[in-house]
Design an enzyme around this catalytic site. Sequence first.
Site, PDB file in Angstrom:
ATOM      1  N   ASP A 192      13.867 -12.019 106.773  1.00 27.60           N
ATOM      2  CA  ASP A 192      14.750 -10.847 106.725  1.00 27.60           C
ATOM      3  C   ASP A 192      15.313 -10.671 108.130  1.00 27.60           C
ATOM      4  O   ASP A 192      14.592 -10.300 109.051  1.00 27.60           O
ATOM      5  CB  ASP A 192      13.988  -9.601 106.275  1.00 27.60           C
ATOM      6  CG  ASP A 192      14.941  -8.479 105.908  1.00 27.60           C
ATOM      7  OD1 ASP A 192      16.105  -8.522 106.342  1.00 27.60           O
ATOM      8  OD2 ASP A 192      14.517  -7.550 105.187  1.00 27.60           O
ATOM      9  N   THR A 229      18.259  -2.045 107.692  1.00 26.41           N
ATOM     10  CA  THR A 229      19.673  -2.101 108.102  1.00 26.41           C
ATOM     11  C   THR A 229      20.302  -0.703 108.187  1.00 26.41           C
ATOM     12  O   THR A 229      21.128  -0.450 109.060  1.00 26.41           O
ATOM     13  CB  THR A 229      20.464  -2.995 107.122  1.00 26.41           C
ATOM     14  OG1 THR A 229      19.891  -4.300 107.171  1.00 26.41           O
ATOM     15  CG2 THR A 229      21.924  -3.089 107.509  1.00 26.41           C
TER      16      THR A 229
HETATM   17  P1  2AM Z   1      16.792  -3.841 104.232  1.00 28.71           P
HETATM   18  O1  2AM Z   1      17.112  -2.850 105.250  1.00 28.71           O
HETATM   19  O2  2AM Z   1      16.519  -5.198 104.784  1.00 28.71           O
HETATM   20  O3  2AM Z   1      17.805  -3.934 103.130  1.00 28.71           O
HETATM   21  C1  2AM Z   1      13.974   0.851 102.728  1.00 28.71           C
HETATM   22  O4  2AM Z   1      13.772   1.640 101.612  1.00 28.71           O
HETATM   23  C2  2AM Z   1      13.528  -0.556 102.455  1.00 28.71           C
HETATM   24  O5  2AM Z   1      14.171  -1.029 101.275  1.00 28.71           O
HETATM   25  C3  2AM Z   1      13.924  -1.502 103.568  1.00 28.71           C
HETATM   26  O6  2AM Z   1      12.876  -2.397 103.803  1.00 28.71           O
HETATM   27  C4  2AM Z   1      15.171  -2.169 103.035  1.00 28.71           C
HETATM   28  O7  2AM Z   1      15.414  -3.454 103.537  1.00 28.71           O
HETATM   29  C5  2AM Z   1      14.868  -2.233 101.576  1.00 28.71           C
HETATM   30  N1  2AM Z   1      16.108  -2.338 100.857  1.00 28.71           N
HETATM   31  C6  2AM Z   1      17.253  -1.815 101.166  1.00 28.71           C
HETATM   32  N2  2AM Z   1      18.244  -2.157 100.318  1.00 28.71           N
HETATM   33  C7  2AM Z   1      17.659  -2.923  99.429  1.00 28.71           C
HETATM   34  C8  2AM Z   1      18.135  -3.598  98.273  1.00 28.71           C
HETATM   35  N3  2AM Z   1      19.388  -3.606  97.895  1.00 28.71           N
HETATM   36  N4  2AM Z   1      17.245  -4.247  97.555  1.00 28.71           N
HETATM   37  C9  2AM Z   1      15.972  -4.284  97.947  1.00 28.71           C
HETATM   38  N5  2AM Z   1      15.490  -3.723  99.054  1.00 28.71           N
HETATM   39  C10 2AM Z   1      16.313  -3.026  99.776  1.00 28.71           C
HETATM   40 CA    CA Z   2      17.263  -6.931 105.444  1.00 28.36          CA
END
Ligand code: 2AM
Ligand code: CA
Length: 252
Positions: A81, A86
């Site tokens: 990741d 993000t």
């Molecule tokens: P990310 O920032 O890498 O997308 C927050 O609730 C967590 O959920 C973070 O670890 C985030 O990871 C993850 N997350 C965010 N968007 C997501 C998505 N579309 N599908 C799965 N995980 C997600």
């Molecule tokens: Ca990510």
Amino acid sequence: MLNNVIECAREAGSIALQYFRQDGRIGVENKLNDSDIVTVADKASETCIKQYIDRYFPSHSILSEESGEKSGSADYRWIVDPIDGTTNFFTGLPFWAVSIGIEHEGRKEIGVVYAPALGELFYAERGKGAYLNGRRIHVSSEDHMSRSVISTGFPVDKNINPDNNMDNLEVILPKVRDIRRLGSAAVDMCYVAAGLMQGYWEMNLHEWDINASTLILEEAGGYVTRFREDRGISLVCGNRAIHDQLLSLLKK
Ligand code: 2AM
Ligand code: CA
């Protein structure tokens, strides 16, 4: 190999950090909706990691968030990741990390989570314990929910799916000292590993969000369980006692 993975995570984290809190340089795009975003920095971090793997371990397989699966001839697989958290990254909050897990023949062997804006490097190797900035870490010994700080998250499809974790929150909130929502599954799990929070649960995660931090948590003496099969990766973690109590309260 641990040193290589740490070096790789540090390089990618330094690149991402150059974009952090720099207005106008982030270049955000939506993936699914306004809650699901990717930035130029995610892509730059991922490119850095993939170039590192190509240079030193060209036969290894890769699963990464922004570019998916690349299969290689060796029995090693990198689960990447480039920026976990993000939304925090984009907003300017420091809870985000580069997460890199290594599996050998399907078994987790190395986990590295590097959070450059926090100055925190977590790592673990199977059987050798878990570390934060070079110091051994362990899960909390607190076994009372009423004295525990528990973290959670809300699924990215909350705008269309009412199964949005509010039911679990309603049950658990009154029983604990307090709830946190940090916004990075990797950081959440590493903080539980370091005993800074007592437990964490979240639904609808992906393998790259949790692969490295799962090994770190287990090597710190923690327990992880997937409590549902119908909502992506849905997991609960903590020390034995808090993990068990949370698991019994969550909707299955
Ligand atoms: P990310 O920032 O890498 O997308 C927050 O609730 C967590 O959920 C973070 O670890 C985030 O990871 C993850 N997350 C965010 N968007 C997501 C998505 N579309 N599908 C799965 N995980 C997600
Ligand atoms: Ca990510």
